[in-house]
Design an enzyme around this catalytic site. Structure first.
Site, PDB file in Angstrom:
ATOM      1  N   LEU A 125      72.993  24.797  59.575  1.00 11.69           N
ATOM      2  CA  LEU A 125      72.084  23.733  59.989  1.00 11.69           C
ATOM      3  C   LEU A 125      71.421  23.104  58.753  1.00 11.69           C
ATOM      4  O   LEU A 125      71.478  21.881  58.557  1.00 11.69           O
ATOM      5  CB  LEU A 125      71.013  24.327  60.922  1.00 11.69           C
ATOM      6  CG  LEU A 125      69.847  23.435  61.312  1.00 11.69           C
ATOM      7  CD1 LEU A 125      70.334  22.251  62.125  1.00 11.69           C
ATOM      8  CD2 LEU A 125      68.813  24.224  62.123  1.00 11.69           C
ATOM      9  N   THR A 126      70.833  23.935  57.900  1.00 12.08           N
ATOM     10  CA  THR A 126      70.087  23.449  56.728  1.00 12.08           C
ATOM     11  C   THR A 126      71.016  22.747  55.746  1.00 12.08           C
ATOM     12  O   THR A 126      72.160  23.161  55.547  1.00 12.08           O
ATOM     13  CB  THR A 126      69.410  24.650  56.027  1.00 12.08           C
ATOM     14  OG1 THR A 126      68.635  25.348  56.991  1.00 12.08           O
ATOM     15  CG2 THR A 126      68.517  24.192  54.892  1.00 12.08           C
ATOM     16  N   GLU A 127      70.499  21.679  55.137  1.00 13.29           N
ATOM     17  CA  GLU A 127      71.265  20.949  54.112  1.00 13.29           C
ATOM     18  C   GLU A 127      70.460  20.923  52.819  1.00 13.29           C
ATOM     19  O   GLU A 127      69.247  21.123  52.846  1.00 13.29           O
ATOM     20  CB  GLU A 127      71.546  19.529  54.614  1.00 13.29           C
ATOM     21  CG  GLU A 127      72.326  19.552  55.919  1.00 13.29           C
ATOM     22  CD  GLU A 127      72.898  18.190  56.308  1.00 13.29           C
ATOM     23  OE1 GLU A 127      72.575  17.188  55.648  1.00 13.29           O
ATOM     24  OE2 GLU A 127      73.677  18.183  57.277  1.00 13.29           O
ATOM     25  N   GLY A 131      65.677  20.630  55.470  1.00 17.40           N
ATOM     26  CA  GLY A 131      65.646  21.948  56.102  1.00 17.40           C
ATOM     27  C   GLY A 131      64.757  21.914  57.332  1.00 17.40           C
ATOM     28  O   GLY A 131      65.235  21.893  58.468  1.00 17.40           O
ATOM     29  N   SER A 132      63.436  21.836  57.105  1.00 16.29           N
ATOM     30  CA  SER A 132      62.491  21.819  58.234  1.00 16.29           C
ATOM     31  C   SER A 132      62.775  20.645  59.165  1.00 16.29           C
ATOM     32  O   SER A 132      62.702  20.777  60.389  1.00 16.29           O
ATOM     33  CB  SER A 132      61.058  21.705  57.716  1.00 16.29           C
ATOM     34  OG  SER A 132      60.787  22.728  56.808  1.00 16.29           O
ATOM     35  N   GLY A 342      50.820  51.740  43.153  1.00 13.52           N
ATOM     36  CA  GLY A 342      50.458  51.518  41.750  1.00 13.52           C
ATOM     37  C   GLY A 342      51.652  51.023  40.949  1.00 13.52           C
ATOM     38  O   GLY A 342      52.473  50.253  41.458  1.00 13.52           O
ATOM     39  N   GLY A 343      51.787  51.503  39.711  1.00 15.32           N
ATOM     40  CA  GLY A 343      52.869  51.045  38.829  1.00 15.32           C
ATOM     41  C   GLY A 343      54.251  51.346  39.396  1.00 15.32           C
ATOM     42  O   GLY A 343      55.196  50.570  39.212  1.00 15.32           O
ATOM     43  N   GLU A 366      64.364  30.394  59.207  1.00 15.39           N
ATOM     44  CA  GLU A 366      64.308  30.088  60.651  1.00 15.39           C
ATOM     45  C   GLU A 366      62.976  29.426  61.020  1.00 15.39           C
ATOM     46  O   GLU A 366      62.359  29.733  62.036  1.00 15.39           O
ATOM     47  CB  GLU A 366      64.578  31.342  61.504  1.00 15.39           C
ATOM     48  CG  GLU A 366      65.980  31.854  61.241  1.00 15.39           C
ATOM     49  CD  GLU A 366      66.644  32.537  62.427  1.00 15.39           C
ATOM     50  OE1 GLU A 366      67.512  33.378  62.176  1.00 15.39           O
ATOM     51  OE2 GLU A 366      66.345  32.218  63.593  1.00 15.39           O
TER      52      GLU A 366
HETATM   53  C1  LIG Z   1      68.029  33.459  52.077  1.00 17.69           C
HETATM   54  C2  LIG Z   1      68.067  32.313  53.046  1.00 17.69           C
HETATM   55  C3  LIG Z   1      68.915  32.374  54.150  1.00 17.69           C
HETATM   56  C4  LIG Z   1      68.997  31.277  55.025  1.00 17.69           C
HETATM   57  N1  LIG Z   1      69.928  31.281  56.042  1.00 17.69           N
HETATM   58  C5  LIG Z   1      70.137  30.140  56.745  1.00 17.69           C
HETATM   59  C6  LIG Z   1      71.231  30.048  57.684  1.00 17.69           C
HETATM   60  O1  LIG Z   1      71.960  31.010  57.909  1.00 17.69           O
HETATM   61  N2  LIG Z   1      71.450  28.856  58.318  1.00 17.69           N
HETATM   62  C7  LIG Z   1      70.662  27.761  58.089  1.00 17.69           C
HETATM   63  O2  LIG Z   1      70.919  26.714  58.675  1.00 17.69           O
HETATM   64  N3  LIG Z   1      69.612  27.824  57.226  1.00 17.69           N
HETATM   65  C8  LIG Z   1      69.348  28.970  56.544  1.00 17.69           C
HETATM   66  N4  LIG Z   1      68.306  29.035  55.646  1.00 17.69           N
HETATM   67  C9  LIG Z   1      67.482  27.843  55.441  1.00 17.69           C
HETATM   68  C10 LIG Z   1      66.039  27.974  55.919  1.00 17.69           C
HETATM   69  O3  LIG Z   1      66.005  27.977  57.325  1.00 17.69           O
HETATM   70  C11 LIG Z   1      65.258  26.801  55.295  1.00 17.69           C
HETATM   71  O4  LIG Z   1      65.107  27.098  53.925  1.00 17.69           O
HETATM   72  C12 LIG Z   1      63.913  26.586  55.940  1.00 17.69           C
HETATM   73  O5  LIG Z   1      64.073  26.097  57.262  1.00 17.69           O
HETATM   74  C13 LIG Z   1      63.057  25.591  55.156  1.00 17.69           C
HETATM   75  O6  LIG Z   1      63.759  24.433  54.840  1.00 17.69           O
HETATM   76  P1  LIG Z   1      63.749  23.888  53.336  1.00 17.69           P
HETATM   77  O7  LIG Z   1      64.122  25.022  52.464  1.00 17.69           O
HETATM   78  O8  LIG Z   1      64.580  22.659  53.280  1.00 17.69           O
HETATM   79  O9  LIG Z   1      62.246  23.521  53.043  1.00 17.69           O
HETATM   80  P2  LIG Z   1      61.561  22.098  53.323  1.00 17.69           P
HETATM   81  O10 LIG Z   1      61.803  21.644  54.693  1.00 17.69           O
HETATM   82  O11 LIG Z   1      61.904  21.167  52.202  1.00 17.69           O
HETATM   83  O12 LIG Z   1      60.027  22.494  53.191  1.00 17.69           O
HETATM   84  C14 LIG Z   1      59.350  22.629  51.949  1.00 17.69           C
HETATM   85  C15 LIG Z   1      57.873  22.923  52.268  1.00 17.69           C
HETATM   86  O13 LIG Z   1      57.303  21.797  52.954  1.00 17.69           O
HETATM   87  C16 LIG Z   1      56.742  22.224  54.178  1.00 17.69           C
HETATM   88  N5  LIG Z   1      56.874  21.161  55.169  1.00 17.69           N
HETATM   89  C17 LIG Z   1      57.998  20.496  55.523  1.00 17.69           C
HETATM   90  N6  LIG Z   1      57.720  19.606  56.499  1.00 17.69           N
HETATM   91  C18 LIG Z   1      56.398  19.723  56.760  1.00 17.69           C
HETATM   92  C19 LIG Z   1      55.497  19.074  57.665  1.00 17.69           C
HETATM   93  N7  LIG Z   1      55.914  18.139  58.511  1.00 17.69           N
HETATM   94  N8  LIG Z   1      54.205  19.471  57.663  1.00 17.69           N
HETATM   95  C20 LIG Z   1      53.776  20.428  56.826  1.00 17.69           C
HETATM   96  N9  LIG Z   1      54.560  21.062  55.945  1.00 17.69           N
HETATM   97  C21 LIG Z   1      55.861  20.723  55.926  1.00 17.69           C
HETATM   98  C22 LIG Z   1      57.510  23.466  54.562  1.00 17.69           C
HETATM   99  O14 LIG Z   1      56.799  24.265  55.484  1.00 17.69           O
HETATM  100  C23 LIG Z   1      57.696  24.114  53.203  1.00 17.69           C
HETATM  101  O15 LIG Z   1      56.521  24.812  52.858  1.00 17.69           O
HETATM  102  C24 LIG Z   1      68.170  30.135  54.810  1.00 17.69           C
HETATM  103  C25 LIG Z   1      67.280  30.113  53.718  1.00 17.69           C
HETATM  104  C26 LIG Z   1      67.236  31.178  52.836  1.00 17.69           C
HETATM  105  C27 LIG Z   1      66.328  31.057  51.643  1.00 17.69           C
END
Ligand SMILES: Cc1cc2nc3c(=O)[nH]c(=O)nc-3n(C[C@H](O)[C@H](O)[C@H](O)COP(=O)(O)OP(=O)(O)OC[C@H]3O[C@@H](n4cnc5c(N)ncnc54)[C@H](O)[C@@H]3O)c2cc1C
Length: 382
Positions: A125-127, A131-132, A342-343, A366
């Protein structure tokens, strides 16, 4: 209202607890250090039926429910989170979309090997650029005759590049709706399809024995029949998958929080300072009492969310609360467990160091904590 587990649930919990202690604990530190995927542990988890827990027996599942999966995740994460997230992603993000939305043919083709743990599925899902804001998906899929042609990339995809990864389910823009918004659909892309490239694994802070990659699709062609569920239902599908997944991540976070407590209790009784065990000092006792309070309340929160989901009631808000609370207290407990050690808590050979490194991602994956707050506020009518 009864939050006590049934005999069957207790038996599952105990068998996963024993497995985590006897099989995962002795082997995982080396995988964590070397950043290697624990194939042998995963194989044994498959044999135990953990990958089939919440699925009907028809396709090789164990006939249990989502709560059973959560119990298993909690017990695994109490010892190690890389193994737990591998199971969570394989079941909740990998096999579940096929079970929920797949055709009979897709289920018959994929589920038996996914539910036995012989193969893993991942969910893309994430690109890199979004992401969010999952609605901002840029990956495109165009129907050309009887094939989808996919172009785009996905970031941070768990379980996408192991030797036993069978497929990734990709969300893609498949058109434009009459109101100008994107039409999103989900499509199954089997591993090894020409045009589908898996980048080398990321160098991560934690979860280092789990498998995470960036994926690229360059004129990647799959049969039209690989569409998962109805065309244009992609958004609704992943919202459902993520709502459920949040309960599973909450369970995993509770496990980590409990593991921090287990290790701290043991250490506080052994370690002496100023002539007596540090556990005799009230400052340490209060930390441990707080850790117990947090693990307990977060556990109740995920039990409640799971109970509502299984009863067929709305559970979106409760799942977000459980995920938000459990991930917050997991980070708290990891910080305090390290402090109590601790350490030595800063040394990788101690499990609490692993817990500390593994805790932060729980506030991000997620759905970040900010996203959970948005979900809760929205559900309250804001
Ligand atoms: C180890 C790992 C495994 C993962 N596995 C998967 C997977 O299997 N499949 C998959 O699809 N994804 C996966 N992910 C992706 C993960 O779900 C995303 O990293 C996450 O949803 C956040 O998206 P982003 O990294 O693009 O952060 P961003 O969306 O860029 O967010 C950056 C910051 O801005 C904040 N923010 C964004 N929008 C708002 C808003 N409207 N209001 C307030 N704050 C906001 C966020 O909360 C965050 O603090 C994985 C990530 C990691 C690190």
């Amino acid at each position: 209202m009864d939050f006590r587990l049934s005999e069957e649930q207790e038996a599952l919990r105990e068998s996963v607890r024993d497995f985590a202690r006897e099989v995962v604990a002795p082997a995982i530190a080396e995988h964590y250090e070397q950043h290697t995927f624990p194939y042998e542990i995963i194989r044994q988890m498959g044999k135990m039926g953990l990958f089939g827990l919440p699925f009907p027996e028809e396709h090789g599942g164990m006939g249990g429910d989502y709560f059973a999966l959560c119990l298993a995740l909690e017990e695994l994460a109490r010892v190690d989170s890389s193994v737990a997230i591998t199971l969570e992603a394989a079941v909740s993000l990998g096999a579940m979309p096929i079970h929920r939305f797949g055709t009979d043919e897709q289920k018959a083709r994929w589920l038996p090997k996914l539910l036995s743990g012989e193969a893993l599925a991942s969910f893309g899902l994430t690109e890199p650029g979004t992401g969010s804001d999952a609605g901002g998906t840029q990956t495109r899929a165009v129907l050309d005759g009887d094939e989808w042609v996919i172009n785009g990339s996905k970031a941070f995809i768990t379980n996408s590049g192991t030797d036993i990864t069978a497929l990734v389910t990709v969300t893609a823009v498949t058109g434009v709706r009459p109101d100008g918004s994107k039409e999103l659909s989900t499509i199954i892309v089997p591993s090894g399809t020409p045009g589908f490239t898996v980048a080398p694994g990321y160098s991560k802070v934690g979860w280092t024995a789990s498998d995470t990659h960036e994926l690229t699709f360059d004129d990647c062609r799959v049969p039209a029949s690989n569409l998962l569920g109805e065309r244009g239902r992609g958004f609704a599908q992943f919202l459902r998958i993520l709502d459920e997944g949040r309960i599973a991540i909450a369970a995993l976070a509770v496990g980590l929080a409990q593991g921090c407590l287990d290790e701290s209790l043991r250490y506080a009784k052994e370690r002496e300072a100023f002539g007596q065990p540090i556990g005799n000092y009230q400052a340490i006792q209060f930390k441990i009492a707080d850790m117990e309070m947090k693990a307990h309340t977060a556990r109740l929160a995920y039990y409640d969310a799971a109970a509502r989901m299984l009863a067929g009631e709305p559970f979106k808000r409760q799942a977000a609360i459980a995920k938000l609370h459990a991930s917050t207290i997991a980070v708290d407990n990891a910080r305090e467990a390290t402090q109590i050690h601790g350490g030595y808590g800063f040394m990788n050979e101690y499990p609490v160091a692993r817990f500390w490194r593994d805790s932060k991602i729980l506030e991000i994956g997620e759905g970040t904590s900010e996203v959970q707050r948005m979900v809760i506020a929205r559900d309250l009518g804001m």
